[in-house]
Design a protein around this motif. Structure first.
Motif: not given
Length: 225
Positions: A206-211, A213-223
């Protein structure tokens, strides 16, 4: 005046021949005369038993006869008589009487008997010699050993063994707990370990998945900017 040396008189052939014969006679006498005292020594002329003879038994005495009187001094005459095995047969000291030397004998003998003798002759010179004779008697039989009586061994009485009664102890039954309780504890421990391992695995995943997902959201916001 003049002195004249006198010359030696010259010998005639006859005088020379006579002198040569005289010198030869002196030399011949010098060679022959020393041998005459040796020829004057006494000698053994007979014995009883005679040398080389055969007798049935050992005689009581041995007698040696010489050509002249022998010295009667103590220790001047010696005689040794032995049998075929080398055993001494002398019995006492030898006896000197004029021209004879006697030796008493003792024991038994069979076969060759050897006699060694030494005396002092009438001219004072020691002389010696050896002779032997044969005793035809068979050797004496050796004594037979007498068998000693054998001791009788008494039988030893047999001792009957004594039987001691032994008390028999009946072992008490040992009460053992059933093995089912121990087995249930083991199974329960294994189940608990499996549950803990599953929970730990779930948390990690679960922790790995959250990590991610957070990384993916950060990438989308930057784009979007």
């Amino acid at each position: 005046m003049t002195a004249h040396a006198s010359l030696p008189a010259r010998r005639s052939p006859r005088q020379t021949f006579a002198a040569a014969w005289l010198a030869f006679a002196v030399l011949l006498a010098a060679v022959l005369l020393p041998a005459s005292p040796a020829a004057a020594h006494d000698e053994l002329v007979g014995s009883d038993p005679a040398a080389g003879s055969a007798v049935e038994t050992l005689p009581a005495a041995l007698t040696l006869t010489f050509s002249a009187d022998i010295a009667p001094d103590e220790g001047a005459s010696e005689i040794q008589v032995t049998d075929a095995a080398g055993t001494a047969l002398n019995d006492g000291a030898p006896v000197v009487e004029g021209t004879t030397l006697s030796q008493a004998l003792a024991g038994t003998a069979s076969g060759e008997v050897t006699v060694l003798w030494k005396v002092v002759s009438s001219d004072g010179h020691p002389i010696s010699g050896e002779l032997s004779f044969i005793v035809t008697a068979p050797p004496a039989p050796s004594p037979t050993a007498t068998a000693s009586p054998t001791a009788t061994v008494e039988p030893t009485p047999t001792v009957e063994p004594t039987v001691t009664p032994v008390e028999t102890t009946t072992p008490e039954p040992v009460t053992t707990e059933p093995a089912s309780s121990a087995t249930s504890w083991i199974i329960g421990g294994v189940v608990i370990l499996l549950l803990v391992a599953a929970a730990v695995t779930y948390l990690i995943v679960s922790r790995a998945r959250r990590t991610r997902a957070g990384a993916r959201d950060g990438s989308d916001a930057a784009g979007g900017r």
